[in-house]
Design an enzyme around this catalytic site. Structure first.
Site, mmCIF file in Angstrom:
data_model
loop_
_atom_site.group_PDB
_atom_site.id
_atom_site.type_symbol
_atom_site.label_atom_id
_atom_site.label_comp_id
_atom_site.label_asym_id
_atom_site.label_seq_id
_atom_site.Cartn_x
_atom_site.Cartn_y
_atom_site.Cartn_z
ATOM 1 N N LYS A 241 36.411 -74.373 -71.209
ATOM 2 C CA LYS A 241 37.314 -73.912 -71.431
ATOM 3 C C LYS A 241 39.159 -74.308 -70.652
ATOM 4 O O LYS A 241 40.042 -73.221 -70.334
ATOM 5 C CB LYS A 241 36.991 -72.487 -71.093
ATOM 6 N N GLY B 255 41.293 -76.041 -70.747
ATOM 7 C CA GLY B 255 42.064 -76.925 -71.883
ATOM 8 C C GLY B 255 41.758 -78.702 -72.078
ATOM 9 O O GLY B 255 42.057 -79.732 -72.589
ATOM 10 N N THR C 10 33.969 -84.753 -71.446
ATOM 11 C CA THR C 10 32.364 -84.544 -71.365
ATOM 12 C C THR C 10 32.702 -82.964 -70.446
ATOM 13 O O THR C 10 33.900 -82.835 -69.648
ATOM 14 C CB THR C 10 31.751 -85.212 -70.117
ATOM 15 N N HIS C 11 31.744 -82.451 -70.286
ATOM 16 C CA HIS C 11 31.817 -81.496 -69.341
ATOM 17 C C HIS C 11 31.477 -81.332 -68.378
ATOM 18 O O HIS C 11 30.562 -79.908 -67.199
ATOM 19 C CB HIS C 11 31.538 -79.650 -70.140
ATOM 20 N N ARG D 289 41.307 -75.194 -64.295
ATOM 21 C CA ARG D 289 41.977 -74.666 -65.256
ATOM 22 C C ARG D 289 41.659 -73.700 -63.843
ATOM 23 O O ARG D 289 40.601 -73.727 -63.885
ATOM 24 C CB ARG D 289 41.380 -73.849 -66.505
ATOM 25 N N SER E 266 38.834 -67.030 -70.941
ATOM 26 C CA SER E 266 38.422 -68.316 -71.947
ATOM 27 C C SER E 266 37.431 -68.631 -72.376
ATOM 28 O O SER E 266 36.820 -68.439 -73.767
ATOM 29 C CB SER E 266 39.591 -69.118 -71.405
ATOM 30 N N MET F 60 41.623 -71.391 -81.044
ATOM 31 C CA MET F 60 43.401 -71.424 -80.235
ATOM 32 C C MET F 60 44.235 -69.953 -79.897
ATOM 33 O O MET F 60 44.829 -69.890 -80.483
ATOM 34 C CB MET F 60 44.566 -72.111 -81.150
ATOM 35 N N ARG F 61 43.028 -69.293 -78.804
ATOM 36 C CA ARG F 61 43.633 -68.021 -77.753
ATOM 37 C C ARG F 61 44.932 -67.884 -78.022
ATOM 38 O O ARG F 61 45.756 -67.248 -79.031
ATOM 39 C CB ARG F 61 43.057 -67.673 -77.415
ATOM 40 N N LYS F 62 45.144 -67.953 -76.790
ATOM 41 C CA LYS F 62 46.821 -67.593 -76.251
ATOM 42 C C LYS F 62 47.549 -68.666 -75.539
ATOM 43 O O LYS F 62 48.194 -68.833 -76.009
ATOM 44 C CB LYS F 62 46.280 -66.231 -75.429
HETATM 45 P P1 A3P Z 1 42.714 -69.299 -74.435
HETATM 46 O O1 A3P Z 1 40.940 -68.859 -74.840
HETATM 47 O O2 A3P Z 1 42.956 -68.849 -72.771
HETATM 48 O O3 A3P Z 1 43.437 -69.153 -74.805
HETATM 49 P P2 A3P Z 1 39.349 -76.007 -74.267
HETATM 50 O O4 A3P Z 1 39.555 -77.200 -74.955
HETATM 51 O O5 A3P Z 1 38.299 -77.178 -72.463
HETATM 52 O O6 A3P Z 1 38.394 -75.114 -74.587
HETATM 53 O O7 A3P Z 1 40.250 -75.359 -73.621
HETATM 54 C C1 A3P Z 1 40.606 -73.930 -74.400
HETATM 55 C C2 A3P Z 1 41.648 -72.861 -74.168
HETATM 56 O O8 A3P Z 1 42.771 -74.509 -74.126
HETATM 57 C C3 A3P Z 1 42.505 -71.184 -74.953
HETATM 58 O O9 A3P Z 1 42.659 -70.893 -74.031
HETATM 59 C C4 A3P Z 1 42.831 -72.210 -75.798
HETATM 60 O O10 A3P Z 1 44.279 -71.199 -76.583
HETATM 61 C C5 A3P Z 1 44.100 -73.308 -74.716
HETATM 62 N N1 A3P Z 1 44.434 -74.769 -75.750
HETATM 63 C C6 A3P Z 1 44.019 -75.684 -76.539
HETATM 64 N N2 A3P Z 1 45.359 -76.275 -76.837
HETATM 65 C C7 A3P Z 1 46.621 -76.224 -75.607
HETATM 66 C C8 A3P Z 1 47.744 -76.055 -75.782
HETATM 67 N N3 A3P Z 1 47.780 -76.675 -76.476
HETATM 68 N N4 A3P Z 1 48.822 -75.388 -74.445
HETATM 69 C C9 A3P Z 1 48.262 -74.619 -73.911
HETATM 70 N N5 A3P Z 1 46.680 -73.904 -74.274
HETATM 71 C C10 A3P Z 1 45.676 -75.100 -75.056
#
Ligand code: A3P
Length: 294
Positions: free
Chosen positions: A42, A44, A101-102, A124, A132, A250-252
């Site tokens: 989470k 990015g 990878t995580h 992050r 997130s 794609m939450r916030k």
């Molecule tokens: P939020 O839950 O805070 O919205 P991952 O890809 O590591 O699972 O991370 C997901 C997080 O990255 C989510 O955060 C998602 O909304 C955000 N995210 C994905 N694409 C993004 C983008 N283009 N710009 C900003 N945030 C992004």
């Protein structure tokens, strides 16, 4: 239908269905042109994957659209046995290719290090990261049940979440950045100035991009574009696995969303713990941005 249980693998909690594959993952032979994208969950990941994919395609975003991002993720195979494993899928994709990878630094396949593969780590800030993660565990039925926000926060702070303690993860990679070709990126910097950060990625990967190509990538990897793009918004995964009605993938996509979740007491407790765990580290995060930069 939650089936996931966390089991420690060399001290790092992983979903039980990953464990049988970990031996093979460790033996994975990377090509020296492969690019490893490493993140704590989470932070990015999907955003960085899309950026790297676009950069490797020289800004030709039509080519990126042909490869749904989740096919590069091994996390579905345990529930869909007919689906090839992440390792099998990787074997079919020609290099150079981005691999996600995580895993914490100490668990990545050693071939990436021996071959001096380029690695991009995206970090992050802990507060937005935990928020997130909470919403992700609410909607992802392959993850353990997060419980309430308060309960999840406690789990996060004790490292009782998938891939373990955030603090160890970000520090572990940070400490290795001088020893291997690691580009250490921050989600907050990408939000502040995506063009500048995409340029850094391109330079690191030895790709010259013109101004037009850069603009195209900035637009293609914006939050709004990725939220609408079925190749990046995970809408191709069934709702009984990723329940996007509960919380969209794609939450916030902002810096500072933690402020609507943390109570004053939680924030204080979090910061005390944070200072203790991060003491002596040169790694610093921003937890807010100027309004225009978000
Ligand atoms: P939020 O839950 O805070 O919205 P991952 O890809 O590591 O699972 O991370 C997901 C997080 O990255 C989510 O955060 C998602 O909304 C955000 N995210 C994905 N694409 C993004 C983008 N283009 N710009 C900003 N945030 C992004």
């Amino acid at each position: 239908i939650r089936k996931s249980q966390l089991i420690p693998f060399r001290g790092v909690p992983l979903p039980h269905y990953f464990l049988e594959n970990m031996e093979k993952v460790g033996e994975f032979e990377a090509d020296k042109t492969d690019v490893l994208i490493a993140t704590y969950p989470k932070a990015g990941t999907t955003w960085m994957q899309e950026i790297v994919d676009c950069v490797l395609h020289g800004g030709d975003v039509r080519q990126c659209e042909q490869s749904p991002i989740h096919y590069r993720s091994p996390f579905l195979e345990a529930f869909f046995p007919e689906m090839p494993s992440g390792l099998e899928l990787l074997a079919e994709i020609p290099s150079p290719k981005p691999i996600k990878t995580h895993l914490p630094f100490q668990l990545i396949p050693t071939s990436f290090l021996q071959k001096q593969c380029k690695i991009i780590y995206c970090a992050r800030n802990a507060k937005d990261n935990v928020v997130s993660f909470f919403h992700f565990d609410r909607m992802n039925m392959l993850q353990p049940d997060p419980g309430t926000w308060e309960e999840f926060l406690q789990k996060f702070l004790t490292g009782n979440v998938t891939y373990g303690l955030w603090h160890d993860h970000v520090k572990g990679w940070w400490e290795q950045r001088g020893n291997f070709p690691i580009l250490y990126m921050f989600y907050e910097d990408m939000k502040e100035d995506p063009r500048r950060e995409i340029k850094r990625v391109a330079e690191f990967l030895g790709k010259e991009l013109g101004s037009k190509e850069l603009d195209t990538i900035v637009a293609h990897t914006s939050f709004n574009a990725m939220k609408l793009n079925p190749m990046t918004n995970y809408s191709t995964i069934p709702l009984d696995v990723l329940d996007q009605r509960t919380s969209p993938f794609m939450r916030k996509g902002i810096v500072g969303n933690w402020k609507t979740h943390f109570t004053v007491a939680q924030n204080q407790m979090f910061e005390e713990d944070y200072c203790r765990r991060m003491v002596g580290s040169t790694l610093h995060f921003r937890t807010e941005l100027k309004p225009g930069d978000n």
